[in-house]
Design a protein around this motif. Structure first.
Motif, short mmCIF file in Angstrom:
data_model
loop_
_atom_site.label_atom_id
_atom_site.label_comp_id
_atom_site.label_asym_id
_atom_site.label_seq_id
_atom_site.Cartn_x
_atom_site.Cartn_y
_atom_site.Cartn_z
N LYS A 98 -30.40 -4.88 14.18
CA LYS A 98 -29.85 -5.71 13.10
C LYS A 98 -28.36 -5.43 12.89
CE LYS A 98 -30.47 -6.88 8.25
NZ LYS A 98 -31.11 -6.55 7.00
N GLU A 99 -27.97 -4.16 12.90
CA GLU A 99 -26.55 -3.80 12.75
C GLU A 99 -25.73 -4.35 13.91
OE1 GLU A 99 -26.60 0.48 10.46
OE2 GLU A 99 -27.30 0.43 12.55
N ARG A 100 -26.26 -4.23 15.11
CA ARG A 100 -25.54 -4.73 16.29
C ARG A 100 -25.38 -6.24 16.23
NH1 ARG A 100 -28.78 -0.64 18.88
NH2 ARG A 100 -30.27 -2.20 19.56
N GLN A 101 -26.41 -6.95 15.81
CA GLN A 101 -26.32 -8.41 15.71
C GLN A 101 -25.26 -8.83 14.70
OE1 GLN A 101 -30.42 -9.44 14.92
NE2 GLN A 101 -30.89 -9.65 17.11
N GLU A 102 -25.15 -8.12 13.60
CA GLU A 102 -24.13 -8.45 12.59
C GLU A 102 -22.73 -8.17 13.14
OE1 GLU A 102 -22.54 -9.83 9.01
OE2 GLU A 102 -24.45 -10.16 10.02
N ILE A 103 -22.56 -7.06 13.85
CA ILE A 103 -21.27 -6.76 14.48
C ILE A 103 -20.92 -7.85 15.48
CG2 ILE A 103 -20.10 -5.20 16.08
CD1 ILE A 103 -21.69 -2.90 14.70
N GLU A 104 -21.87 -8.22 16.31
CA GLU A 104 -21.64 -9.26 17.32
C GLU A 104 -21.24 -10.57 16.66
OE1 GLU A 104 -25.52 -9.03 19.08
OE2 GLU A 104 -25.13 -6.98 19.74
N ARG A 105 -21.90 -10.94 15.56
CA ARG A 105 -21.58 -12.17 14.85
C ARG A 105 -20.15 -12.15 14.33
NH1 ARG A 105 -20.89 -13.96 10.12
NH2 ARG A 105 -21.41 -12.05 9.02
N VAL A 106 -19.75 -11.07 13.70
CA VAL A 106 -18.39 -10.97 13.14
C VAL A 106 -17.35 -10.92 14.25
CG1 VAL A 106 -16.82 -9.50 11.79
CG2 VAL A 106 -19.17 -9.90 10.98
N MET A 107 -17.60 -10.16 15.30
CA MET A 107 -16.60 -10.01 16.37
C MET A 107 -16.42 -11.31 17.17
SD MET A 107 -15.27 -7.10 16.01
CE MET A 107 -15.56 -7.25 14.26
N ASN A 108 -17.42 -12.17 17.17
CA ASN A 108 -17.30 -13.45 17.87
C ASN A 108 -16.21 -14.34 17.27
OD1 ASN A 108 -19.10 -13.15 19.98
ND2 ASN A 108 -20.85 -13.82 18.76
N LYS A 109 -15.76 -14.02 16.05
CA LYS A 109 -14.67 -14.79 15.42
C LYS A 109 -13.30 -14.43 16.01
CE LYS A 109 -15.61 -13.44 11.19
NZ LYS A 109 -15.60 -13.29 9.72
N TYR A 110 -13.23 -13.35 16.78
CA TYR A 110 -11.95 -12.85 17.27
C TYR A 110 -11.91 -12.96 18.79
CZ TYR A 110 -11.60 -11.04 12.56
OH TYR A 110 -11.55 -10.94 11.20
N ASP A 111 -11.08 -13.87 19.29
CA ASP A 111 -10.97 -14.07 20.74
C ASP A 111 -10.35 -12.87 21.45
OD1 ASP A 111 -12.06 -16.60 20.51
OD2 ASP A 111 -10.12 -17.59 20.37
N ASN A 112 -9.59 -12.06 20.73
CA ASN A 112 -8.90 -10.92 21.33
C ASN A 112 -9.79 -9.70 21.52
OD1 ASN A 112 -8.66 -11.03 18.35
ND2 ASN A 112 -7.76 -8.99 18.59
N ILE A 113 -11.00 -9.72 20.99
CA ILE A 113 -11.85 -8.53 21.01
C ILE A 113 -12.93 -8.62 22.08
CG2 ILE A 113 -13.56 -7.21 19.68
CD1 ILE A 113 -11.85 -7.67 17.22
N THR A 114 -13.04 -7.53 22.84
CA THR A 114 -14.09 -7.36 23.83
C THR A 114 -15.07 -6.33 23.30
OG1 THR A 114 -12.55 -7.83 25.63
CG2 THR A 114 -14.56 -6.64 26.21
#
Length: 160
Positions: free
Chosen positions: A106-122
């Motif tokens: 669940k924590e990983r899915q939330e991180i993935e959701r938020v980070m998907n907003k940033y094109d610069n982040i891998t």
């Protein structure tokens, strides 16, 4: 790798013997980053890896901006969303490392959701220990992977 270990290793062993041509990820506390250590670090050879307990404030973000302008790649280590109060920090980050042993799905899915907003982040999946974890991370959009399933740590020997 910590700053002290890095400096000692670079002086005694040499960058090419340590890295085998791969960028080194060097752990930094927020206080170490504020010391402006870029004079001894090489942007083309190193990733500045910021530890999870860094205090993110305006001065810290300004320093990240300065490191970024000097050409450094910046990673957030053992990332959890509750560690960051100011999302402006994500404008200067290239890699977000997610510890698969310290986070649940669940924590990983939330991180993935938020980070998907940033094109610069891998996204980097850290502590991948099995083929199932690797497949999950790959299917979840991670592009980089660390862990014993990928490669076991190696000891570098030197006469000193």
């Amino acid at each position: 790798m910590t700053l002290d270990v890095l400096v000692t290793s670079l002086l005694k062993i040499g960058y090419s013997n340590i890295s085998d041509g791969v960028k080194l990820a060097v752990n930094f506390t927020d206080s170490e980053l504020l010391k402006n250590v870029t004079e001894i670090l090489i942007p083309d050879c190193m990733i500045l890896e910021i530890l999870e307990n860094a205090e993110v404030n305006d001065f810290f973000i300004e320093n990240l901006s300065n490191y970024k302008n000097k050409g450094f790649i910046i990673a957030l280590d053992d990332f959890k969303l509750d560690n960051v109060q100011d999302e402006e920090v994500f404008n200067y980050v290239d890699i977000v490392k997610v510890d698969f042993m310290q986070s649940n799905e669940k924590e990983r899915q939330e991180i993935e959701r938020v980070m998907n907003k940033y094109d610069n982040i891998t996204l980097l999946a850290e502590k991948i220990e099995s083929s199932d974890e690797y497949k999950y991370a790959l299917d979840s959009g991670y592009d980089l992977f660390q862990g014993c399933y990928i490669s076991k740590p190696e000891i570098i020997y030197h006469n000193n």
